[in-house]
Design a protein around this motif. Structure first.
Motif, PDB file in Angstrom:
ATOM      1  N   LYS A   1       0.865  -1.181   0.000  1.00  0.00           N
ATOM      2  CA  LYS A   1       0.000   0.000   0.000  1.00  0.00           C
ATOM      3  C   LYS A   1       0.903   1.233   0.000  1.00  0.00           C
ATOM      4  O   LYS A   1       2.033   1.168   0.509  1.00  0.00           O
ATOM      5  CB  LYS A   1      -0.868   0.035   1.267  1.00  0.00           C
ATOM      6  CG  LYS A   1      -1.663  -1.245   1.506  1.00  0.00           C
ATOM      7  CD  LYS A   1      -2.908  -1.287   0.622  1.00  0.00           C
ATOM      8  CE  LYS A   1      -3.821  -2.460   0.935  1.00  0.00           C
ATOM      9  NZ  LYS A   1      -3.449  -3.720   0.295  1.00  0.00           N
ATOM     10  N   LYS A   2       0.386   2.363  -0.492  1.00  0.00           N
ATOM     11  CA  LYS A   2       1.280   3.507  -0.738  1.00  0.00           C
ATOM     12  C   LYS A   2       1.969   4.062   0.510  1.00  0.00           C
ATOM     13  O   LYS A   2       3.034   4.655   0.405  1.00  0.00           O
ATOM     14  CB  LYS A   2       0.546   4.617  -1.496  1.00  0.00           C
ATOM     15  CG  LYS A   2      -0.577   5.294  -0.738  1.00  0.00           C
ATOM     16  CD  LYS A   2      -1.256   6.315  -1.645  1.00  0.00           C
ATOM     17  CE  LYS A   2      -2.464   6.958  -1.028  1.00  0.00           C
ATOM     18  NZ  LYS A   2      -2.279   7.631   0.248  1.00  0.00           N
ATOM     19  N   ASP A   3       1.402   3.856   1.702  1.00  0.00           N
ATOM     20  CA  ASP A   3       2.027   4.392   2.917  1.00  0.00           C
ATOM     21  C   ASP A   3       2.821   3.345   3.706  1.00  0.00           C
ATOM     22  O   ASP A   3       3.228   3.597   4.844  1.00  0.00           O
ATOM     23  CB  ASP A   3       0.956   5.003   3.837  1.00  0.00           C
ATOM     24  CG  ASP A   3       0.323   6.236   3.220  1.00  0.00           C
ATOM     25  OD1 ASP A   3       0.991   6.898   2.393  1.00  0.00           O
ATOM     26  OD2 ASP A   3      -0.838   6.545   3.551  1.00  0.00           O
ATOM     27  N   ASP A   4       3.034   2.180   3.108  1.00  0.00           N
ATOM     28  CA  ASP A   4       3.751   1.123   3.829  1.00  0.00           C
ATOM     29  C   ASP A   4       5.235   1.448   4.008  1.00  0.00           C
ATOM     30  O   ASP A   4       5.880   1.977   3.094  1.00  0.00           O
ATOM     31  CB  ASP A   4       3.682  -0.205   3.044  1.00  0.00           C
ATOM     32  CG  ASP A   4       2.378  -0.940   3.264  1.00  0.00           C
ATOM     33  OD1 ASP A   4       1.646  -0.589   4.199  1.00  0.00           O
ATOM     34  OD2 ASP A   4       2.099  -1.875   2.489  1.00  0.00           O
ATOM     35  N   HIS A   5       5.762   1.075   5.168  1.00  0.00           N
ATOM     36  CA  HIS A   5       7.211   1.074   5.357  1.00  0.00           C
ATOM     37  C   HIS A   5       7.669  -0.374   5.181  1.00  0.00           C
ATOM     38  O   HIS A   5       7.195  -1.278   5.876  1.00  0.00           O
ATOM     39  CB  HIS A   5       7.572   1.567   6.756  1.00  0.00           C
ATOM     40  CG  HIS A   5       7.339   3.040   6.922  1.00  0.00           C
ATOM     41  ND1 HIS A   5       7.937   3.984   6.114  1.00  0.00           N
ATOM     42  CD2 HIS A   5       6.568   3.725   7.788  1.00  0.00           C
ATOM     43  CE1 HIS A   5       7.560   5.189   6.485  1.00  0.00           C
ATOM     44  NE2 HIS A   5       6.708   5.064   7.495  1.00  0.00           N
TER      45      HIS A   5
ATOM     46  N   ILE B   1       9.315  -2.924  -5.450  1.00  0.00           N
ATOM     47  CA  ILE B   1       8.606  -2.520  -4.226  1.00  0.00           C
ATOM     48  C   ILE B   1       8.325  -1.027  -4.306  1.00  0.00           C
ATOM     49  O   ILE B   1       7.218  -0.551  -4.061  1.00  0.00           O
ATOM     50  CB  ILE B   1       9.468  -2.845  -2.973  1.00  0.00           C
ATOM     51  CG1 ILE B   1       9.511  -4.348  -2.738  1.00  0.00           C
ATOM     52  CG2 ILE B   1       8.939  -2.107  -1.736  1.00  0.00           C
ATOM     53  CD1 ILE B   1      10.510  -4.804  -1.687  1.00  0.00           C
ATOM     54  N   SER B   2       9.347  -0.296  -4.685  1.00  0.00           N
ATOM     55  CA  SER B   2       9.216   1.154  -4.763  1.00  0.00           C
ATOM     56  C   SER B   2       8.164   1.562  -5.806  1.00  0.00           C
ATOM     57  O   SER B   2       7.408   2.512  -5.587  1.00  0.00           O
ATOM     58  CB  SER B   2      10.598   1.699  -5.104  1.00  0.00           C
ATOM     59  OG  SER B   2      10.611   3.030  -4.963  1.00  0.00           O
ATOM     60  N   ASP B   3       8.117   0.827  -6.913  1.00  0.00           N
ATOM     61  CA  ASP B   3       7.084   1.099  -7.937  1.00  0.00           C
ATOM     62  C   ASP B   3       5.688   0.965  -7.330  1.00  0.00           C
ATOM     63  O   ASP B   3       4.798   1.767  -7.591  1.00  0.00           O
ATOM     64  CB  ASP B   3       7.170   0.096  -9.090  1.00  0.00           C
ATOM     65  CG  ASP B   3       8.392   0.314  -9.953  1.00  0.00           C
ATOM     66  OD1 ASP B   3       9.116   1.298  -9.716  1.00  0.00           O
ATOM     67  OD2 ASP B   3       8.616  -0.519 -10.847  1.00  0.00           O
ATOM     68  N   PHE B   4       5.501  -0.074  -6.529  1.00  0.00           N
ATOM     69  CA  PHE B   4       4.175  -0.307  -5.941  1.00  0.00           C
ATOM     70  C   PHE B   4       3.834   0.769  -4.909  1.00  0.00           C
ATOM     71  O   PHE B   4       2.668   1.108  -4.727  1.00  0.00           O
ATOM     72  CB  PHE B   4       4.103  -1.687  -5.273  1.00  0.00           C
ATOM     73  CG  PHE B   4       3.727  -2.789  -6.232  1.00  0.00           C
ATOM     74  CD1 PHE B   4       2.442  -2.856  -6.769  1.00  0.00           C
ATOM     75  CD2 PHE B   4       4.635  -3.759  -6.594  1.00  0.00           C
ATOM     76  CE1 PHE B   4       2.084  -3.866  -7.653  1.00  0.00           C
ATOM     77  CE2 PHE B   4       4.292  -4.771  -7.476  1.00  0.00           C
ATOM     78  CZ  PHE B   4       3.019  -4.829  -8.005  1.00  0.00           C
ATOM     79  N   LEU B   5       4.838   1.285  -4.203  1.00  0.00           N
ATOM     80  CA  LEU B   5       4.559   2.340  -3.219  1.00  0.00           C
ATOM     81  C   LEU B   5       4.133   3.620  -3.927  1.00  0.00           C
ATOM     82  O   LEU B   5       3.365   4.418  -3.391  1.00  0.00           O
ATOM     83  CB  LEU B   5       5.794   2.617  -2.355  1.00  0.00           C
ATOM     84  CG  LEU B   5       6.267   1.461  -1.470  1.00  0.00           C
ATOM     85  CD1 LEU B   5       7.508   1.869  -0.684  1.00  0.00           C
ATOM     86  CD2 LEU B   5       5.175   0.987  -0.521  1.00  0.00           C
ATOM     87  N   GLY B   6       4.650   3.804  -5.151  1.00  0.00           N
ATOM     88  CA  GLY B   6       4.257   4.972  -5.931  1.00  0.00           C
ATOM     89  C   GLY B   6       4.876   6.249  -5.382  1.00  0.00           C
ATOM     90  O   GLY B   6       5.790   6.214  -4.546  1.00  0.00           O
TER      91      GLY B   6
END
Ligand code: SAM
Length: 380
Positions: free
Chosen positions: A100-104, A119-124
């Motif tokens: 999800k976009k706010d995940d750490h 992973i970074s692509d999915f965080l957007g």
């Protein structure tokens, strides 16, 4: 079929690995479009550059299958950072994190970094999520840093250290953004990557009121300014939302890699991979990595364990051991795997149902050999 050295034949037998996986030569390749590219390339133009058709992969936006003989690295779109190559099996492991976009996110064995980029692509770019990569090898971490720069990935930091003892929690520096206060992402969360370089591993003494006993912070190998100055608070609220343990392994599932030893010589292969001391210490390492990853995961969070090995000891036995030890660990289905076709799961030494773990291999899934387990930490 290549004539493998006796130690590898024994390894294949002990692990019930069908040597025929090394005969499959026409595996497709996969690319992902870099979503941060400001002038995305037209699909027809990309097909022209790659000299082959692109086929979408259902469920994975911007991910394409192409002919196995296509030369990705030579093409201009690759040189310009518009695409990168990543096998579908690796993509499945990243997808299983349910990002999800706010995940750490913590990526505990991150180099050279294809999964970290994805992973970074999915965080957007619209959220406050971050990715923290850890790798014990400085030169491999340097490759990872080059990828971050090439693909213009922000909100990612790298540490060169041992993933079995790494203890830095998720960044709290972007908290005001999470809470909708103060700075905009432009002024704080999305510094240009060039500002972030920090090469050494100096430990900086800081005053700390954050519950961190050591009163020190570990300087990242690489981080943009916002993350570099993170105070590394130690409270439980800074545990990670998601953890990927793409563990060091014997790499026997990577068919193209194994077959390179036909040219390089099997002696080197035996020395690098089949040395008993090394394999036994590997099993320990894998257990320690997953244990440490678990300790840094929030209740309710997801840990994905993966390897590019087809060996039972490095896969089912690690997960069987882990589930028998941690009551709050629950296996979940690995999404997208079913549409691929998967190989039979091996029975572990532990009496635990592992049917939700996934084995991919060149025969069943037409991918590189790969194992994925998705584990949820239940909230108590
Ligand atoms: C299978 S590779 C990871 C591939 C990576 N996730 C990717 O997608 O490119 C395993 C990595 O684990 C690293 N490694 C080995 N032992 C480690 C340890 N104790 N702590 C952290 N990283 C380790 C190796 O240097 C290697 O880069």
């Amino acid at each position: 079929m290549p004539v493998f050295p006796p130690s590898f034949q024994k390894f294949l037998k002990e692990n019930e690995i069908d040597p025929a996986v090394y005969e499959i030569k026409d595996l497709p390749r996969y690319i992902r479009i870099n979503p941060r590219d400001r002038n995305p390339i037209d699909r027809n133009e990309l097909e022209l550059q790659l000299g082959t058709m692109l086929y979408s992969v259902p469920g994975l936006d911007g991910f394409f299958r192409l002919d196995g003989k296509a030369k990705i690295v030579g093409c201009q779109a690759y040189k310009d950072g518009k695409i990168y190559g990543i096998d579908l099996s690796s993509a499945i492991a990243v997808y299983a994190l349910d990002l999800k976009k706010d995940d750490h996110v913590l990526d505990l064995c991150c180099a050279p970094g294809a999964k970290l980029c994805m992973i970074s692509d999915f965080l957007g770019t619209n959220g406050t999520g971050t990715v923290t990569g850890v790798d014990i090898s400085k030169h491999r971490a340097a490759t990872c840093r080059s990828l971050l720069k090439k693909y213009r990935i922000g909100r990612a930091r790298l540490f060169v250290t041992d993933g079995t003892t790494f203890g830095v929690r998720a960044p709290s520096f972007l908290d005001p953004l999470r809470q909708g206060e103060g700075n905009t992402m432009r002024s704080s969360g999305q510094n240009r990557l060039g500002e972030g370089l920090s090469e050494d591993l100096t430990v900086l003494a800081v005053d700390s009121d954050n519950g961190h006993n050591s009163a020190s912070i570990i300087k990242p190998f690489w981080a943009p300014k916002t993350l570099r100055n993170d105070p590394q608070k130690a409270k439980d609220e800074y545990l990670y939302d998601k953890v990927l343990v793409d563990a060091e392994c014997t790499h026997d599932g990577s068919v193209t890699h194994i077959l390179k030893y036909e040219k390089w010589g099997w002696d080197a292969f035996e020395k690098n991979f089949m040395n008993l001391d090394r394999t036994e210490s590997l099993w320990d390492l894998q257990r320690q990595l997953i244990t440490n990853g678990w300790s840094l995961l929030k209740p309710g969070g997801i840990l994905v364990y993966s390897t590019c090995s087809l060996s039972r000891q490095q896969n089912e036995d690690v997960i069987g051991w882990f589930l028998s030890k941690y009551n709050h660990a629950q296996l979940e289905e690995v999404p997208l795997a079913a549409q691929l076709g998967t190989a039979r799961i091996r029975r572990s030494q532990y009496d635990i149902d592992l049917s939700m773990t996934v084995r991919l291999d060149p025969i069943c899934s037409k991918t590189s050999g790969f194992f994925v387990a998705k584990i949820r930490k239940s909230v108590v």
